[in-house]
Design a protein around this motif. Sequence first.
Motif, PDB file in Angstrom:
ATOM      1  N   ASN A   1       0.855  -1.185   0.000  1.00  0.00           N
ATOM      2  CA  ASN A   1       0.000   0.000   0.000  1.00  0.00           C
ATOM      3  C   ASN A   1       0.892   1.235   0.000  1.00  0.00           C
ATOM      4  O   ASN A   1       2.069   1.170   0.360  1.00  0.00           O
ATOM      5  CB  ASN A   1      -0.942   0.007   1.194  1.00  0.00           C
ATOM      6  CG  ASN A   1      -0.192   0.020   2.522  1.00  0.00           C
ATOM      7  OD1 ASN A   1       0.938  -0.447   2.624  1.00  0.00           O
ATOM      8  ND2 ASN A   1      -0.832   0.535   3.555  1.00  0.00           N
TER       9      ASN A   1
ATOM     10  N   CYS B   1       2.139   5.020   1.220  1.00  0.00           N
ATOM     11  CA  CYS B   1       2.200   5.843   2.420  1.00  0.00           C
ATOM     12  C   CYS B   1       3.039   7.082   2.134  1.00  0.00           C
ATOM     13  O   CYS B   1       3.858   7.089   1.213  1.00  0.00           O
ATOM     14  CB  CYS B   1       2.850   5.088   3.585  1.00  0.00           C
ATOM     15  SG  CYS B   1       2.083   3.505   4.020  1.00  0.00           S
TER      16      CYS B   1
ATOM     17  N   CYS C   1      -1.474   6.201   5.318  1.00  0.00           N
ATOM     18  CA  CYS C   1      -1.258   5.001   4.504  1.00  0.00           C
ATOM     19  C   CYS C   1      -2.594   4.568   3.917  1.00  0.00           C
ATOM     20  O   CYS C   1      -3.620   4.589   4.613  1.00  0.00           O
ATOM     21  CB  CYS C   1      -0.681   3.858   5.330  1.00  0.00           C
ATOM     22  SG  CYS C   1       1.051   4.066   5.799  1.00  0.00           S
ATOM     23  N   SER C   2      -2.591   4.197   2.660  1.00  0.00           N
ATOM     24  CA  SER C   2      -3.823   3.729   2.016  1.00  0.00           C
ATOM     25  C   SER C   2      -4.175   2.336   2.524  1.00  0.00           C
ATOM     26  O   SER C   2      -3.312   1.591   3.001  1.00  0.00           O
ATOM     27  CB  SER C   2      -3.646   3.704   0.494  1.00  0.00           C
ATOM     28  OG  SER C   2      -2.643   2.757   0.128  1.00  0.00           O
TER      29      SER C   2
ATOM     30  N   ASP D   1      -5.740   0.110   0.467  1.00  0.00           N
ATOM     31  CA  ASP D   1      -5.714  -0.789  -0.685  1.00  0.00           C
ATOM     32  C   ASP D   1      -4.291  -1.182  -1.061  1.00  0.00           C
ATOM     33  O   ASP D   1      -3.323  -0.472  -0.748  1.00  0.00           O
ATOM     34  CB  ASP D   1      -6.387  -0.125  -1.894  1.00  0.00           C
ATOM     35  CG  ASP D   1      -7.835   0.182  -1.641  1.00  0.00           C
ATOM     36  OD1 ASP D   1      -8.524  -0.676  -1.058  1.00  0.00           O
ATOM     37  OD2 ASP D   1      -8.293   1.280  -2.016  1.00  0.00           O
TER      38      ASP D   1
ATOM     39  N   ARG E   1      -4.638   0.089  -8.694  1.00  0.00           N
ATOM     40  CA  ARG E   1      -5.022  -0.856  -7.650  1.00  0.00           C
ATOM     41  C   ARG E   1      -5.050  -2.277  -8.208  1.00  0.00           C
ATOM     42  O   ARG E   1      -5.073  -2.491  -9.430  1.00  0.00           O
ATOM     43  CB  ARG E   1      -6.393  -0.468  -7.090  1.00  0.00           C
ATOM     44  CG  ARG E   1      -6.655  -0.920  -5.668  1.00  0.00           C
ATOM     45  CD  ARG E   1      -7.822  -0.176  -5.062  1.00  0.00           C
ATOM     46  NE  ARG E   1      -9.041  -0.346  -5.869  1.00  0.00           N
ATOM     47  CZ  ARG E   1     -10.089   0.493  -5.822  1.00  0.00           C
ATOM     48  NH1 ARG E   1     -10.050   1.533  -5.017  1.00  0.00           N
ATOM     49  NH2 ARG E   1     -11.140   0.271  -6.576  1.00  0.00           N
TER      50      ARG E   1
ATOM     51  N   PHE F   1      -5.393  10.222  -5.884  1.00  0.00           N
ATOM     52  CA  PHE F   1      -5.531  10.494  -4.457  1.00  0.00           C
ATOM     53  C   PHE F   1      -4.806  11.777  -4.070  1.00  0.00           C
ATOM     54  O   PHE F   1      -3.850  12.211  -4.727  1.00  0.00           O
ATOM     55  CB  PHE F   1      -5.013   9.316  -3.621  1.00  0.00           C
ATOM     56  CG  PHE F   1      -3.620   8.872  -3.964  1.00  0.00           C
ATOM     57  CD1 PHE F   1      -2.511   9.427  -3.327  1.00  0.00           C
ATOM     58  CD2 PHE F   1      -3.408   7.879  -4.908  1.00  0.00           C
ATOM     59  CE1 PHE F   1      -1.229   9.013  -3.621  1.00  0.00           C
ATOM     60  CE2 PHE F   1      -2.121   7.458  -5.222  1.00  0.00           C
ATOM     61  CZ  PHE F   1      -1.027   8.035  -4.588  1.00  0.00           C
TER      62      PHE F   1
ATOM     63  N   GLY G   1      -4.277  11.549   1.558  1.00  0.00           N
ATOM     64  CA  GLY G   1      -4.499  10.182   1.111  1.00  0.00           C
ATOM     65  C   GLY G   1      -5.913   9.919   0.645  1.00  0.00           C
ATOM     66  O   GLY G   1      -6.239   8.802   0.217  1.00  0.00           O
TER      67      GLY G   1
ATOM     68  N   THR H   1      -9.194   9.616  -1.569  1.00  0.00           N
ATOM     69  CA  THR H   1      -9.406   9.305  -2.984  1.00  0.00           C
ATOM     70  C   THR H   1     -10.148  10.439  -3.671  1.00  0.00           C
ATOM     71  O   THR H   1     -11.199  10.882  -3.201  1.00  0.00           O
ATOM     72  CB  THR H   1     -10.203   7.998  -3.127  1.00  0.00           C
ATOM     73  OG1 THR H   1      -9.453   6.922  -2.545  1.00  0.00           O
ATOM     74  CG2 THR H   1     -10.478   7.696  -4.592  1.00  0.00           C
TER      75      THR H   1
END
Length: 357
Positions: free
Chosen positions: A257, A259, A271-272, A274, A293, A301, A306, A308
């Motif tokens: 993911n 960050c 941090c995401s 996904d 993704r 994003f 972070g 979306t």
Amino acid sequence: MRKINVDERTRKMSNPRRRLPLPSIAIALFVLFMVWGGLRNWQNKPPVYVRTLIGGTGDPDVQAIYKFSHSSGDTGAVNPSGVYYSYDSIKDFLFAFETRSGTYLWQRKPPLKQGGGVGAIIVSQSTLYVTTALGVYACNAATGDVIWSSVLGEGHVSVVSQLEQERSILRIYYGDTIFEIDPITGEILRSWPKGDLLWLEDQIEIYPATPAGLEGRDQTTGEVIWENRERAFLVDDKLTPMQINPTTLLVKSEMRNYCTLDLSGGAYLWCSLDRFRANSAIHYEKMAGYALRDDFTLVEFDLQTGATLSETQFAPTKLSPNDNRGYSYFIAVTPDGEVLIFFGDSGELLVVKPNGA
């Protein structure tokens, strides 16, 4: 009774009705059957695969789709004009591709190569910096002509490149050694053992910590200036940290993911949730990041939070999800907001302009 003269009888005898032998008839029927069956199968087959847009938010504009026959992939760069630079691993040439016209500008053989082909490609103004298993070389971005080349070793090692434009340093993490090179002349300025160093940014050395996380040290004194006990991030020849500003990096963690890492204190700002494929790209004017993704969704994003901003999902190939993992992907963004995505599973390069770009 009708009389038949000699000439007429001779003509009939010399032109009898031809009969095909049985083997020839069988072959002809077989060919007709195969053609008929082939036409039926052709009608039932799906059309030639072209990746399609499933949907998302913001109604993005897919401007062009280019289908490459070669194996391009997760190594590449894009200049502000939308020229895509990459490497054909099958035909062994570096190339420049003009996305707006759909034409090649040039193709060149790499001067330094040994097994594994070309690694990272960095474009800076009018120059390309290309790493190979043997070292690094610079070439004219407009023509592909080589400006200089530096042999760093005999290959069979990992090679990661980093360009610090403010300090005018081209840094190469070559196996167990770090080289700093003058990007103008190709002269090796200095080298030293790499050890466990993950990344060097603005004179802060970042190391993996034990048992987990990161450790930041002052490059001059070696003093530990911060610790991060969460997780380390990934670095390889195709995936490197990206500088958002002088004190913040966009990194891909070990969990795959993204960050943002605060260099002053060592904490992750966000941090995401996904997981993502391949690399990320940054549009600095919008302060937006882009990444692909795992479900083939292009995510835009906010770099500060972070959050979306938009999503654009593309159809996967006919391959299973496990098969798709073996292919390479690459993302870049131009200053005017055009996002380029290379899908290694289908050989397609998409040019996408998200809503608001």
